[in-house]
Design a protein around this motif. Sequence first.
Motif, PDB file in Angstrom:
ATOM      1  N   TRP A 184     -65.307  73.906  53.329  1.00  0.00           N
ATOM      2  CA  TRP A 184     -64.175  73.363  52.579  1.00  0.00           C
ATOM      3  C   TRP A 184     -63.052  74.375  52.418  1.00  0.00           C
ATOM      4  CZ3 TRP A 184     -64.132  68.273  51.491  1.00  0.00           C
ATOM      5  CH2 TRP A 184     -65.351  67.601  51.485  1.00  0.00           C
ATOM      6  N   MET A 185     -63.338  75.656  52.675  1.00  0.00           N
ATOM      7  CA  MET A 185     -62.338  76.698  52.472  1.00  0.00           C
ATOM      8  C   MET A 185     -61.245  76.692  53.539  1.00  0.00           C
ATOM      9  SD  MET A 185     -63.040  78.219  49.662  1.00  0.00           S
ATOM     10  CE  MET A 185     -63.504  76.570  49.093  1.00  0.00           C
ATOM     11  N   LEU A 186     -61.352  75.773  54.503  1.00  0.00           N
ATOM     12  CA  LEU A 186     -60.295  75.668  55.512  1.00  0.00           C
ATOM     13  C   LEU A 186     -58.950  75.317  54.894  1.00  0.00           C
ATOM     14  CD1 LEU A 186     -62.175  73.782  58.372  1.00  0.00           C
ATOM     15  CD2 LEU A 186     -61.223  76.089  58.501  1.00  0.00           C
ATOM     16  N   VAL A 187     -58.976  74.669  53.730  1.00  0.00           N
ATOM     17  CA  VAL A 187     -57.717  74.284  53.078  1.00  0.00           C
ATOM     18  C   VAL A 187     -56.956  75.512  52.579  1.00  0.00           C
ATOM     19  CG1 VAL A 187     -58.552  72.002  52.423  1.00  0.00           C
ATOM     20  CG2 VAL A 187     -58.943  73.938  50.887  1.00  0.00           C
ATOM     21  N   ARG A 188     -57.581  76.688  52.608  1.00  0.00           N
ATOM     22  CA  ARG A 188     -56.899  77.923  52.207  1.00  0.00           C
ATOM     23  C   ARG A 188     -56.284  78.664  53.393  1.00  0.00           C
ATOM     24  NH1 ARG A 188     -60.873  80.789  47.677  1.00  0.00           N
ATOM     25  NH2 ARG A 188     -60.901  79.031  46.196  1.00  0.00           N
ATOM     26  N   ARG A 189     -56.543  78.178  54.597  1.00  0.00           N
ATOM     27  CA  ARG A 189     -55.996  78.826  55.784  1.00  0.00           C
ATOM     28  C   ARG A 189     -54.622  78.252  56.077  1.00  0.00           C
ATOM     29  NH1 ARG A 189     -60.662  78.938  60.311  1.00  0.00           N
ATOM     30  NH2 ARG A 189     -58.837  79.622  61.516  1.00  0.00           N
ATOM     31  N   PRO A 190     -53.576  79.090  56.126  1.00  0.00           N
ATOM     32  CA  PRO A 190     -52.199  78.573  56.294  1.00  0.00           C
ATOM     33  C   PRO A 190     -52.017  77.754  57.559  1.00  0.00           C
ATOM     34  CG  PRO A 190     -52.178  80.889  55.650  1.00  0.00           C
ATOM     35  CD  PRO A 190     -53.598  80.555  55.958  1.00  0.00           C
ATOM     36  N   GLU A 191     -52.645  78.181  58.683  1.00  0.00           N
ATOM     37  CA  GLU A 191     -52.447  77.445  59.922  1.00  0.00           C
ATOM     38  C   GLU A 191     -53.034  76.036  59.843  1.00  0.00           C
ATOM     39  OE1 GLU A 191     -55.809  80.497  60.650  1.00  0.00           O
ATOM     40  OE2 GLU A 191     -53.943  80.329  59.519  1.00  0.00           O
ATOM     41  N   VAL A 193     -53.372  74.282  57.025  1.00  0.00           N
ATOM     42  CA  VAL A 193     -52.511  73.530  56.099  1.00  0.00           C
ATOM     43  C   VAL A 193     -51.264  73.024  56.821  1.00  0.00           C
ATOM     44  CG1 VAL A 193     -51.105  73.696  54.016  1.00  0.00           C
ATOM     45  CG2 VAL A 193     -53.372  74.744  54.073  1.00  0.00           C
ATOM     46  N   LEU A 194     -50.649  73.874  57.656  1.00  0.00           N
ATOM     47  CA  LEU A 194     -49.463  73.459  58.404  1.00  0.00           C
ATOM     48  C   LEU A 194     -49.785  72.308  59.348  1.00  0.00           C
ATOM     49  CD1 LEU A 194     -47.923  76.953  59.241  1.00  0.00           C
ATOM     50  CD2 LEU A 194     -46.962  75.236  57.702  1.00  0.00           C
ATOM     51  N   TYR A 195     -50.937  72.404  60.008  1.00  0.00           N
ATOM     52  CA  TYR A 195     -51.299  71.335  60.943  1.00  0.00           C
ATOM     53  C   TYR A 195     -51.663  70.056  60.197  1.00  0.00           C
ATOM     54  CZ  TYR A 195     -52.931  69.323  65.302  1.00  0.00           C
ATOM     55  OH  TYR A 195     -53.081  68.526  66.412  1.00  0.00           O
ATOM     56  N   ALA A 196     -52.257  70.178  59.019  1.00  0.00           N
ATOM     57  CA  ALA A 196     -52.579  68.998  58.218  1.00  0.00           C
ATOM     58  C   ALA A 196     -51.308  68.299  57.738  1.00  0.00           C
ATOM     59  CB  ALA A 196     -53.451  69.402  57.033  1.00  0.00           C
ATOM     60  N   ILE A 197     -50.296  69.061  57.371  1.00  0.00           N
ATOM     61  CA  ILE A 197     -49.024  68.456  56.961  1.00  0.00           C
ATOM     62  C   ILE A 197     -48.400  67.712  58.137  1.00  0.00           C
ATOM     63  CG2 ILE A 197     -46.689  68.941  56.138  1.00  0.00           C
ATOM     64  CD1 ILE A 197     -47.819  71.302  54.598  1.00  0.00           C
ATOM     65  N   PHE A 198     -48.478  68.324  59.318  1.00  0.00           N
ATOM     66  CA  PHE A 198     -48.015  67.614  60.522  1.00  0.00           C
ATOM     67  C   PHE A 198     -48.767  66.294  60.683  1.00  0.00           C
ATOM     68  CE2 PHE A 198     -49.896  66.809  64.714  1.00  0.00           C
ATOM     69  CZ  PHE A 198     -48.820  66.195  65.333  1.00  0.00           C
ATOM     70  N   GLY A 199     -50.087  66.309  60.468  1.00  0.00           N
ATOM     71  CA  GLY A 199     -50.877  65.093  60.615  1.00  0.00           C
ATOM     72  C   GLY A 199     -50.466  64.012  59.637  1.00  0.00           C
ATOM     73  N   ILE A 200     -50.161  64.397  58.402  1.00  0.00           N
ATOM     74  CA  ILE A 200     -49.720  63.420  57.403  1.00  0.00           C
ATOM     75  C   ILE A 200     -48.425  62.745  57.835  1.00  0.00           C
ATOM     76  CG2 ILE A 200     -48.906  63.135  55.034  1.00  0.00           C
ATOM     77  CD1 ILE A 200     -50.781  65.393  54.221  1.00  0.00           C
ATOM     78  N   LEU A 201     -47.450  63.557  58.231  1.00  0.00           N
ATOM     79  CA  LEU A 201     -46.142  63.012  58.619  1.00  0.00           C
ATOM     80  C   LEU A 201     -46.247  62.170  59.890  1.00  0.00           C
ATOM     81  CD1 LEU A 201     -43.957  66.175  57.903  1.00  0.00           C
ATOM     82  CD2 LEU A 201     -44.111  64.089  56.529  1.00  0.00           C
ATOM     83  N   ALA A 202     -47.086  62.624  60.837  1.00  0.00           N
ATOM     84  CA  ALA A 202     -47.236  61.856  62.074  1.00  0.00           C
ATOM     85  C   ALA A 202     -47.904  60.514  61.798  1.00  0.00           C
ATOM     86  CB  ALA A 202     -48.045  62.664  63.084  1.00  0.00           C
ATOM     87  N   ALA A 203     -48.938  60.505  60.934  1.00  0.00           N
ATOM     88  CA  ALA A 203     -49.626  59.249  60.610  1.00  0.00           C
ATOM     89  C   ALA A 203     -48.704  58.279  59.871  1.00  0.00           C
ATOM     90  CB  ALA A 203     -50.866  59.533  59.767  1.00  0.00           C
ATOM     91  N   MET A 204     -47.762  58.798  59.106  1.00  0.00           N
ATOM     92  CA  MET A 204     -46.794  57.940  58.437  1.00  0.00           C
ATOM     93  C   MET A 204     -45.968  57.151  59.443  1.00  0.00           C
ATOM     94  SD  MET A 204     -45.356  60.334  55.324  1.00  0.00           S
ATOM     95  CE  MET A 204     -44.106  59.124  54.908  1.00  0.00           C
ATOM     96  N   SER A 205     -45.826  57.682  60.651  1.00  0.00           N
ATOM     97  CA  SER A 205     -44.978  57.049  61.664  1.00  0.00           C
ATOM     98  C   SER A 205     -45.767  56.249  62.689  1.00  0.00           C
ATOM     99  CB  SER A 205     -44.163  58.128  62.400  1.00  0.00           C
ATOM    100  OG  SER A 205     -43.427  58.923  61.498  1.00  0.00           O
ATOM    101  N   PHE A 206     -46.961  56.716  63.060  1.00  0.00           N
ATOM    102  CA  PHE A 206     -47.691  56.120  64.172  1.00  0.00           C
ATOM    103  C   PHE A 206     -48.079  54.665  63.926  1.00  0.00           C
ATOM    104  CE2 PHE A 206     -49.341  60.460  65.808  1.00  0.00           C
ATOM    105  CZ  PHE A 206     -48.140  60.637  66.479  1.00  0.00           C
ATOM    106  N   PHE A 207     -48.323  54.285  62.674  1.00  0.00           N
ATOM    107  CA  PHE A 207     -48.789  52.934  62.390  1.00  0.00           C
ATOM    108  C   PHE A 207     -47.651  51.959  62.129  1.00  0.00           C
ATOM    109  CE2 PHE A 207     -52.150  55.875  61.111  1.00  0.00           C
ATOM    110  CZ  PHE A 207     -53.200  55.387  61.857  1.00  0.00           C
ATOM    111  N   VAL A 208     -46.420  52.445  62.168  1.00  0.00           N
ATOM    112  CA  VAL A 208     -45.271  51.578  61.887  1.00  0.00           C
ATOM    113  C   VAL A 208     -44.864  50.737  63.097  1.00  0.00           C
ATOM    114  CG1 VAL A 208     -42.831  51.566  61.262  1.00  0.00           C
ATOM    115  CG2 VAL A 208     -44.435  53.021  60.001  1.00  0.00           C
ATOM    116  N   PRO A 209     -44.664  51.318  64.294  1.00  0.00           N
ATOM    117  CA  PRO A 209     -44.180  50.517  65.438  1.00  0.00           C
ATOM    118  C   PRO A 209     -45.051  49.323  65.794  1.00  0.00           C
ATOM    119  CG  PRO A 209     -43.920  52.845  65.897  1.00  0.00           C
ATOM    120  CD  PRO A 209     -44.712  52.755  64.632  1.00  0.00           C
TER     121      PRO A 209
END
Length: 411
Positions: A184-191, A193-209
Amino acid sequence: MVISLICLTSLSFFYFATDPAPVASSLCVRYSHRAVVITGGFLAFSGMALGFFGLNMVWMYATTGFLQGLGISFSWTPAISIVSHYFSKKRALANAIASAGECAFAFTFGPFFQWLIGQYGWKGALLIIGGIQLNICVCGILMRPLASSCLLEDRQSRVGTPLDNGASRTDEDKSPITHKTFNWMLVRRPEFVLYAIFGILAAMSFFVPPLFLVPLSYSLGIDESWTASLLSILAMVDFTGRLLCGWYANLNITKTVHLLTMTITLISTSLMLLPLANNYLSLAIFTGFYGFFFGTTVAVHITVLADVVGMPDFDSALGLFMLIRSTGGFVGPPLAGLIVDMAGDYRAGFYMAGATLVLSAGFLVILDQFQQRKERGSRTNTKLEKSMLPYPSLHPLKLQNSRYREHDAVV
């Protein structure tokens, strides 16, 4: 209201499909990918078979919704994970081929399910689909657990370190399969976290079209028979994009995170241009561009995750990433539906999806810069250590061995 229907769809996706991903990953770490996939197959079959009785809506939600969704999650997560464990040099191509089945499913399942309903009724169709999903257990049986030697060779080929001393063997023995705890400590690794934020934003878009493509075509006055073909075009070019991008990534010409950044940028461009279509031909062309670049993204995004966290933590990272990413799939469609309701135009949803993807690409750029700075720091430390090697005061063991040799020569 568009927003009401989309909220129900996104809620079902978030709760029934993706939320159990960390549980599936932790079970893979604790037991094996094979056991979790077989369990998922039984759960998926049980959900559809119990849904055959169709007692009431609550019963259907609990069986075909929750139980079947839980089984699919338990099957999908280990299947994606074990492919990355099986392959190292051709990981991107392997993931692309493995995920291409989704496109074949999207292309054929709709007409097939309608045919089943016409022949056997909806209850019979559920039971037959449950029997098909029972074959997931057969696929799980074929997922052979990797031996420790295979993992050592895989990591040695990637890291380039010999295994001829005790220290290195001790480190290598800590393989992904032998880890018995979920990290669970992966959430403390900056790289991560950055990739997870990318995943959130990408998922917000992928299901729309896919949700707004058909209503947009109706608003343009396109006939219903032609509108249905747009989803088939989307599935076919998606399939092609996955295979081509997996093949290209396997050539190692472009760094995977750079390739992912380029594909995300191209997807956002195609989404921004798609609302400009005013007839079937132009809409089909822009839909094809979107589907192709979406397929290229799916082909490499799991490979990039493996590169970011490393294979020892990949199982834990995949579960956490899917859980975090699901928030984007939960928020994105309702947000797009709200924007469409406010604007009174389905084009607004595509603009929102394209803008969100541009923002997600920015986090990939930040991730790449962070990794490059980290690699430069690692190389600098290595050079400093090598520059200190000539000083005998820093090597007491070497000095002691030379004294032993001198003593033996005198004796």
